[in-house]
Design a protein around this motif. Structure first.
Motif, short mmCIF file in Angstrom:
data_model
loop_
_atom_site.label_atom_id
_atom_site.label_comp_id
_atom_site.label_asym_id
_atom_site.label_seq_id
_atom_site.Cartn_x
_atom_site.Cartn_y
_atom_site.Cartn_z
N ALA A 311 0.86 -1.19 0.00
CA ALA A 311 0.00 0.00 0.00
C ALA A 311 0.89 1.23 0.00
CB ALA A 311 -0.89 0.00 1.23
N LEU A 312 0.42 2.27 -0.68
CA LEU A 312 1.26 3.46 -0.83
C LEU A 312 0.68 4.69 -0.17
CD1 LEU A 312 2.23 2.70 -4.44
CD2 LEU A 312 3.90 3.33 -2.70
N SER A 313 1.59 5.55 0.23
CA SER A 313 1.25 6.85 0.77
C SER A 313 2.14 7.87 0.06
CB SER A 313 1.50 6.82 2.27
OG SER A 313 1.75 8.09 2.77
N SER A 314 1.74 9.14 0.11
CA SER A 314 2.54 10.14 -0.60
C SER A 314 2.36 11.51 0.03
CB SER A 314 2.12 10.19 -2.07
OG SER A 314 2.91 11.12 -2.78
N ASP A 315 3.21 12.45 -0.36
CA ASP A 315 3.01 13.87 -0.08
C ASP A 315 2.72 14.57 -1.40
OD1 ASP A 315 3.74 13.54 2.60
OD2 ASP A 315 5.82 14.11 2.26
N PHE A 316 1.82 15.56 -1.33
CA PHE A 316 1.50 16.38 -2.51
C PHE A 316 1.56 17.85 -2.15
CE2 PHE A 316 -0.68 12.38 -3.09
CZ PHE A 316 -0.39 12.06 -4.41
N ILE A 317 2.02 18.63 -3.10
CA ILE A 317 1.96 20.09 -2.95
C ILE A 317 1.06 20.62 -4.07
CG2 ILE A 317 3.26 22.24 -3.11
CD1 ILE A 317 5.67 20.78 -1.96
N VAL A 318 0.04 21.40 -3.71
CA VAL A 318 -0.78 22.06 -4.75
C VAL A 318 -0.44 23.54 -4.77
CG1 VAL A 318 -2.69 20.42 -4.54
CG2 VAL A 318 -2.75 22.56 -3.24
N GLY A 319 -0.58 24.13 -5.97
CA GLY A 319 -0.34 25.56 -6.09
C GLY A 319 1.13 25.93 -6.09
N PHE A 320 1.97 25.00 -6.56
CA PHE A 320 3.38 25.37 -6.77
C PHE A 320 3.41 26.46 -7.85
CE2 PHE A 320 7.59 24.78 -8.65
CZ PHE A 320 8.37 24.75 -7.51
N TYR A 348 1.18 24.99 -1.39
CA TYR A 348 2.57 25.47 -1.48
C TYR A 348 2.76 26.68 -0.56
CZ TYR A 348 6.70 27.88 -2.94
OH TYR A 348 7.90 28.53 -2.90
N SER A 349 3.82 26.65 0.22
CA SER A 349 4.12 27.73 1.17
C SER A 349 5.53 28.24 0.86
CB SER A 349 4.03 27.14 2.58
OG SER A 349 4.60 27.99 3.54
N PRO A 350 5.64 29.48 0.35
CA PRO A 350 6.98 29.97 -0.04
C PRO A 350 7.89 30.04 1.19
CG PRO A 350 5.22 31.48 -0.73
CD PRO A 350 4.58 30.49 0.18
N ARG A 351 9.06 29.46 1.09
CA ARG A 351 10.00 29.48 2.20
C ARG A 351 11.18 30.37 1.86
NH1 ARG A 351 7.96 29.63 5.46
NH2 ARG A 351 9.08 28.59 7.13
N PRO A 352 11.46 31.33 2.73
CA PRO A 352 12.55 32.27 2.45
C PRO A 352 13.86 31.55 2.13
CG PRO A 352 11.42 32.81 4.53
CD PRO A 352 10.86 31.51 4.06
N GLY A 353 14.54 32.00 1.08
CA GLY A 353 15.84 31.42 0.75
C GLY A 353 15.77 30.24 -0.20
N THR A 354 14.56 29.73 -0.48
CA THR A 354 14.46 28.61 -1.44
C THR A 354 14.16 29.17 -2.83
OG1 THR A 354 12.11 28.35 -0.96
CG2 THR A 354 13.63 26.97 0.30
N PRO A 355 14.62 28.50 -3.90
CA PRO A 355 14.44 29.05 -5.25
C PRO A 355 12.98 29.26 -5.63
CG PRO A 355 16.03 27.23 -5.28
CD PRO A 355 15.48 27.28 -3.89
N ALA A 356 12.08 28.38 -5.24
CA ALA A 356 10.69 28.50 -5.69
C ALA A 356 10.02 29.76 -5.13
CB ALA A 356 9.89 27.26 -5.31
N ALA A 357 10.50 30.24 -3.99
CA ALA A 357 9.90 31.44 -3.39
C ALA A 357 10.07 32.65 -4.30
CB ALA A 357 10.51 31.70 -2.02
N GLU A 358 11.11 32.60 -5.17
CA GLU A 358 11.40 33.71 -6.07
C GLU A 358 10.80 33.50 -7.46
OE1 GLU A 358 13.04 36.21 -4.72
OE2 GLU A 358 13.23 35.00 -2.89
N MET A 359 10.15 32.35 -7.69
CA MET A 359 9.66 32.06 -9.04
C MET A 359 8.46 32.95 -9.39
SD MET A 359 9.86 27.94 -9.43
CE MET A 359 11.44 27.08 -9.34
N PRO A 360 8.31 33.28 -10.70
CA PRO A 360 7.12 34.06 -11.10
C PRO A 360 5.87 33.19 -11.02
CG PRO A 360 8.39 33.37 -13.02
CD PRO A 360 9.18 32.94 -11.81
N ASP A 361 4.71 33.82 -11.25
CA ASP A 361 3.44 33.09 -11.32
C ASP A 361 3.10 32.34 -10.04
OD1 ASP A 361 3.22 33.94 -13.99
OD2 ASP A 361 4.41 32.21 -14.67
N GLN A 362 3.28 33.02 -8.90
CA GLN A 362 2.81 32.42 -7.65
C GLN A 362 1.29 32.26 -7.76
OE1 GLN A 362 4.79 31.53 -4.85
NE2 GLN A 362 6.63 32.04 -6.01
#
Ligand code: 5AD
Ligand code: SF4
Length: 469
Positions: A311-320, A348-362
């Motif tokens: 059986a499988l479990s997972s993590d998902f992020i929506v709104g990246f 999705y929660s922008p985290r300071p210092g991570t590349p995705a936090a600076e990406m366009p189209d939040q």
């Protein structure tokens, strides 16, 4: 006089394990573990920085602690406030400003130095003691032997840190570079845990299946080390250890040896938390996951060929950042294809210092909320289906904690489902066949089947707190 420390744990299972090890570090200083804040002379907040909400909780708790500290001081008492874990690592300096009453700040790689930090904080209360350096040596070389009893179901940290640098994630910055503990140290700790009553061990690591610990007799840096599959086989040979699990894994590190262990090692439980985060190839690429959705489907296929009841479990992020409706639809499709027994999903929660936090189209908050609700509804339908399919089956349950009411015990099915059963307290620590009678939202109810599988009884063992990864 004995002093008491109250340790409050936030976040992942790694932190639950670290909290137990901090208690081991503080025990030689005369600290016993306090059951509540009121009894404590020192409090440690073992914190989580993975999403903004988790970090903010720490500051509101600190406000309460400051009031308590003032009251204690006013009546001539002592009260030390320590912040450990990933918020300490990420926000050490900021914390000095926002919460100057904090006495000790100690990153996840520095808690073996708590005794000297306490000394420093006491000798210079105005300055406090801050330690968020990544030491050159592993903290595991400086920790006392794990001694805090963990009960029937125990955690064992085998690997820490992460070199993957997913663009949304703070872990590579807060926990540092990947490091595997040597095989001999892991086996010795596992034997001690079993000696103290553990019947199930969950191997922990931020990237646990990237494990490559030095082989017995090999120097820490030498050779290629053992992979997780080989480690699991060695652990399965420990007498008295009935169940092995591991978490959290990365799809890219699911190698042949580990997949073969799922086929060959009955003690390796048929449940795997294998985060995918998204079903869209474009989003996966921007997340720097280094695999596409079909590669994940193929890994799942190979695992299920090795262990059909997995059986499988997972993590998902929506709104990246940049996630379109079509991207989100691809995530729903992946969920339909794979079928999850359970899963965690987050906005999705922008985290300071991570590349995705600076990406366009939040992505706007309302869109994130809508997508999360839709995904969670689908995952919930799958989880319900999975739990309902258990009704009428008989399965081994390892009793690891008291049940909700007197005369009940609770345990886990092989697939990690909590199961409540009418049973004698003396059955704690045993594995018994249970017939499942009903499926509730997050647990199953069952009755003892007449046939019991005999395992030595472990009286008075308590279950460690479980928190989602
Ligand atoms: N925003 C939302 N969720 C996140 N996670 C990690 N970082 C973030 C973030 N910035 C989730 C991932 C990971 C789990 C532990 O937390 O899904 O697998
Ligand atoms: Fe974070 Fe896991 Fe990615 Fe490492 S593999 S960066 S811990 S999400």
């Amino acid at each position: 006089m004995t002093k008491r420390v109250y340790i409050k744990t936030y976040g992942c299972q790694m932190n639950v394990y670290d909290s137990a090890r901090m208690a081991d570090v503080l025990a030689p200083l005369g600290f016993a573990v306090a059951e509540s804040l009121e009894d404590a002379d020192m409090v440690v907040l073992n914190t989580c920085h993975i999403r903004e909400k988790a970090a903010e909780k720490v500051y509101s708790e600190l406000g309460r602690l400051n009031r308590l500290k003032r009251r204690r001081r006013a009546s001539g008492g002592e009260f030390l406030i320590a912040v450990a874990g990933c918020v300490a690592q990420a926000e050490g300096e900021e914390m000095r400003r926002r919460a100057p009453f904090v006495d000790i700040v100690c990153g996840p790689q520095a808690y073996h130095r708590l005794p000297e930090l306490i000394e420093r904080a006491k000798s210079d209360p105005a300055r406090g003691a801050f330690d968020t350096e990544f030491p050159v040596e592993s903290k595991f070389d400086h920790l006392p032997e794990a001694a805090s009893p963990q009960g029937v179901s125990a955690f064992l940290s085998v690997q820490e840190g992460c070199d993957k640098f997913c663009t949304f994630c703070v872990v590579p910055y807060t926990r540092g570079a990947e490091l595997s503990r040597p095989v001999a140290a892991v086996l010795a700790e596992a034997r001690r845990l079993v000696g103290h009553g553990a019947r199930e061990i969950t191997l922990l690591g931020q990237n646990v299946n990237a494990y490559h610990g030095a082989a017995p007799g090999e120097s820490a840096g030498g050779g290629t080390g053992w992979g997780l599959g080989r480690l699991v086989r060695a652990l399965a040979a420990i007498e008295g250890l009935r169940r092995i699990r591991y978490t959290t894994s990365h799809p890219l590190d699911m190698d042949d040896e580990l997949i073969a262990a799922h086929r060959d090692v009955p003690a390796l439980m048929p449940f795997l938390h294998l985060p995918v985060q998204s079903g869209s190839d474009a989003v996966l690429a921007r997340m720097n996951r280094r695999h596409d959705a079909d590669a994940y489907r193929r890994v799942v296929g190979r695992l299920r060929a090795a262990r059909p009841d997995l059986a499988l479990s997972s993590d998902f992020i929506v709104g990246f950042p940049g996630e379109s409706d079509a991207d989100f639809a691809a995530t729903l499709r992946l969920v339909e294809d794979v079928f999850y027994a359970q899963a965690f999903s987050f906005k999705y929660s922008p985290r300071p210092g991570t590349p995705a936090a600076e990406m366009p189209d939040q992505v706007p908050e309302v869109v994130k909320a809508e997508r999360l609700a839709e995904l969670q509804a689908l995952l919930k339908r799958q989880q319900d289906r999975f739990n309902r399919a258990a009704v009428g089956q008989t399965m081994p349950v390892l009793f690891d904690r008291p049940g909700r009411s007197a005369g009940q015990l609770a345990g886990r099915s092989p697939w990690l489902q909590p199961v409540h059963v009418d049973a004698d307290a003396r059955d704690m620590g045993t594995m018994r066949d249970v017939r499942i009678l009903a499926a509730h939202a997050n647990s199953l109810a069952g009755e003892l089947a007449s046939q019991a599988t005999a395992v030595a009884s472990v009286p008075d063992a308590a279950e460690p707190e479980r928190v989602p990864a």
